[in-house]
Structures are given as C-alpha cells and as structure tokens.
Design a protein around this motif. Structure first.
Motif, PDB file in Angstrom:
ATOM      1  N   HIS A  41      54.906  27.978  46.713  1.00  0.00           N
ATOM      2  CA  HIS A  41      54.249  29.336  46.311  1.00  0.00           C
ATOM      3  C   HIS A  41      52.503  29.195  46.289  1.00  0.00           C
ATOM      4  O   HIS A  41      52.050  28.497  45.242  1.00  0.00           O
ATOM      5  N   ARG A  42      52.137  30.619  46.614  1.00  0.00           N
ATOM      6  CA  ARG A  42      50.812  30.864  46.075  1.00  0.00           C
ATOM      7  C   ARG A  42      50.615  32.107  45.886  1.00  0.00           C
ATOM      8  O   ARG A  42      51.816  32.890  45.519  1.00  0.00           O
ATOM      9  N   ARG A  82      58.012  34.355  34.965  1.00  0.00           N
ATOM     10  CA  ARG A  82      59.009  33.822  35.009  1.00  0.00           C
ATOM     11  C   ARG A  82      58.557  31.870  35.296  1.00  0.00           C
ATOM     12  O   ARG A  82      58.627  31.542  34.119  1.00  0.00           O
ATOM     13  N   GLU A  83      57.438  32.250  36.755  1.00  0.00           N
ATOM     14  CA  GLU A  83      56.585  30.852  36.383  1.00  0.00           C
ATOM     15  C   GLU A  83      55.947  30.314  35.377  1.00  0.00           C
ATOM     16  O   GLU A  83      55.829  29.619  35.352  1.00  0.00           O
ATOM     17  N   ARG A 107      50.846  16.322  39.143  1.00  0.00           N
ATOM     18  CA  ARG A 107      51.096  16.223  40.536  1.00  0.00           C
ATOM     19  C   ARG A 107      52.561  16.688  40.424  1.00  0.00           C
ATOM     20  O   ARG A 107      52.914  17.006  41.656  1.00  0.00           O
ATOM     21  N   SER A 108      53.286  15.908  39.351  1.00  0.00           N
ATOM     22  CA  SER A 108      54.444  15.588  39.719  1.00  0.00           C
ATOM     23  C   SER A 108      55.244  16.664  38.781  1.00  0.00           C
ATOM     24  O   SER A 108      56.155  16.852  38.699  1.00  0.00           O
ATOM     25  N   ARG A 153      55.199  25.241  42.610  1.00  0.00           N
ATOM     26  CA  ARG A 153      53.536  25.647  43.239  1.00  0.00           C
ATOM     27  C   ARG A 153      53.057  23.853  43.497  1.00  0.00           C
ATOM     28  O   ARG A 153      54.078  23.302  42.897  1.00  0.00           O
ATOM     29  N   CYS A 154      51.495  24.091  43.829  1.00  0.00           N
ATOM     30  CA  CYS A 154      51.468  22.419  43.865  1.00  0.00           C
ATOM     31  C   CYS A 154      50.377  21.679  42.295  1.00  0.00           C
ATOM     32  O   CYS A 154      50.330  23.006  41.964  1.00  0.00           O
ATOM     33  N   GLY A 155      50.408  21.060  42.125  1.00  0.00           N
ATOM     34  CA  GLY A 155      50.363  20.965  40.813  1.00  0.00           C
ATOM     35  C   GLY A 155      49.002  21.257  40.025  1.00  0.00           C
ATOM     36  O   GLY A 155      48.585  21.833  39.184  1.00  0.00           O
TER      37      GLY A 155
END
Length: 284
Positions: A13-14, A20-21, A38-39, A48-50
């Motif tokens: 997602h971007r 909720r996120e 990252r994890s 999402r990215c870290g």
DNA sequence: AATTCCTCCAACCGCGGAGAC
DNA sequence: TGTCTCCGCGGTTGGAGGAAT
C-alpha cells in the motif's frame, strides 16, 4: 553499494494511511516497541514498507507528538536554530519537544522563510537582504507550482546552498561547573528563555552526542544575549560527557560563568590557529 | 455557484552513514 | 576490505481544502 528495494515493492500500500493501518501499527509498536522497521510491517500485518511505517509513526502516531499551532516561542527558537544549523531539521526538532522534523521543515518552508523574507532577512543566510525590492519575486503568482518547485531545485537553490553555514561540533570537557544529565539529554541555551529539555527519544540520543549545547546566536549586531558569530562559522559546543543539574540554566551565576567561558572562546576565535589548538584541547 | 489559484502538510524518494558479515 | 542491509535524513511531490475571482 547495493540497496534493498523498499517502497517500490509490488503489492504494498502507498499513499494516505487508513485508521485501520494506524491502529495496527500503533498496537504493534505499543506491544513490541520501535525498531526493526523492515520486518515490522509483516509482523504487524501491514501491507506497507518499513520505511513508510517508520515515517507514519515518527511523524504522526507517536504519543508524545504535540499537535496544534507552533507557538511564538517555538517559532523564535526554530529561527535561531536554523541560523545555527541550516536545514538540519532533525537536530532542530530534537530541541523542540513534541515537534517532528517533518513538521518543522514544513513550517519553515510555508511560514518562516516567508516571514523572514518579509522582514528583509535572507532565510538561508539569516543576513539582511541588501535590496528588499528583490523579494516580491517570491510572491509572484505561480501558474504551475510543481514546475516552479522543480526549477527551484536548480540553480537558485544550489547557489543558496553554498552559503549555508555548517556547524563546528566541539566536544568540551572543561566546563566542570556545569552538570548535565548524561546521554539522552538535550540542552538548548536560549538567550531569552534558557531552558533544558530532557528527551526520551531513542533516536535523539545520537543527536545528543553530536550536539548537546547550542549557544543562542544571532546575526552580528543583533542583541542576542549570548549571541556569537565567529566570522562565517558558528561554533557548537558539545558537552555530552558533562553532568548537569536540572536548574543550572536558571541559575544566573552559572549563566554568568558560562558566559565568561564563552567569551574566552570568542577571544580564541579571533586567532584561527589558536582556535584549532584550543578546540583540540577540548576534544575528549 | 463554478472555476481557478494557492497553501498546507502527509507521504514518498533517494542518498549517505553505520554496522554486520 | 568490500559488500550488504538497515536506518535516518533532507528534499520533493501531490492531493485536499480553503481563498480568491
């Protein structure tokens, strides 16, 4: 150097975060703490990215973030800090509790740089503009903001960048009369309202090591209390290894003592060679 | 009321530093 | 010593919403 792909990963997602996120991220960090960005998304069940998670947490979700308008005091402090540090927003933010670097950066770009221009001061150099008649150029109506922004990243900005003053970090161990909290304490000395702030932010401890005391400065000729401009350089004094009493900044006697030592620094500054050796003597 | 312009700010991007291997 | 990875920073973008026309 090889760099791992981040936000370019397909399927992530971007854009704006959903409630909720936000809830998932907050819940996870409350349970497991910050770090391992990252994890983290995978473990928190986020697509999402870290990097995005870290940014969201740091700039929006963190519980200690102060919401609301920037006060005149903060306003003044930001300007002072910027005159010292330039666009080092994280360092500036580290001295203003509850404010994020992103917030301060935005505030600078949208309010303070204009304010300084209106006052006839160059927002990059903090020096008086010689020809105030030039400034209306910035007020020209933009037909295409983003195109003009891109242009701004070109020659104009490069020219301005060249005269941003870099601070000189100097570690001082000789101010024995001053007792600062060890490690995570960040101390901002302001000529008008001296105050000491203790930060609990983990990431700020690194900044604290780099810059524990910033002497309030102003342009030459300005009445800025402890103000000091050593030619074109600003001097930043590190006292990260010194202990501090919480009330030391409100202790007039101590301030006087500091000021005396500061004057000594000024005298040394007049002779660059001796400054170097003096600075070396202060290094741990 | 509709359209255009402008401001604000959350989010993204790319880079560099630091540490692990 | 060189490579890889993570983290954090500063610059930039783009959309939402308000102001102006």
């Amino acid at each position: 150097m090889g760099r791992a792909p981040c936000c370019s990963k397909v399927g992530l997602h971007r854009g704006p975060w959903t409630p909720r996120e936000d809830a998932l991220l907050t819940k996870y960090i409350q349970a497991h703490g910050e770090g391992q960005w990252r994890s983290l998304p995978k473990r928190a069940g986020l697509l999402r990215c870290g990097k995005s998670c870290r940014l969201r947490w740091m700039n929006y979700l963190r519980p200690d973030i102060k919401r609301g308008n920037i006060t005149p005091e903060e306003d003044d402090l930001i300007i002072r800090m910027h005159s010292l540090l330039g666009n080092r927003w994280s360092l500036i933010a580290g001295r203003i509790p509850g404010r994020t670097d992103n917030e301060i950066k935005n505030y600078w770009n949208t309010h303070l740089s204009k304010k300084l221009k209106n006052q006839g001061t160059d927002p990059n150099t903090h020096k008086k503009l010689t020809d105030p008649a030039q400034e209306p150029a910035a007020k020209k109506k933009k037909k295409n903001k983003h195109k003009s922004n891109k242009n701004k990243g070109g020659a104009e900005v490069k020219a301005e960048k060249a005269i941003v003053y870099l601070p000189k970090p100097i570690r001082v161990t000789t101010l024995s009369s001053i007792k600062l909290p060890r490690t995570d304490s960040i101390l901002t000395l302001d000529s008008n309202s001296a105050s000491a702030t203790t930060s609990q932010e983990k990431e700020q401890s690194q900044e604290a090591k780099e810059l524990n005391v910033v002497w309030g400065v102003g342009n030459e000729g300005e009445n800025d209390g402890f103000g000091f401009f050593g030619g074109e350089d600003h001097v930043i004094v590190n006292i990260s290894d010194i202990e501090c009493q919480s009330d030391f900044l409100t202790d007039h006697g101590t301030l006087e003592k500091l000021y005396e030592e500061y004057l000594q620094l000024l005298k040394v500054e007049e002779n660059p060679d001796s400054l170097d050796s003096f600075a070396e003597s202060l290094l741990v």
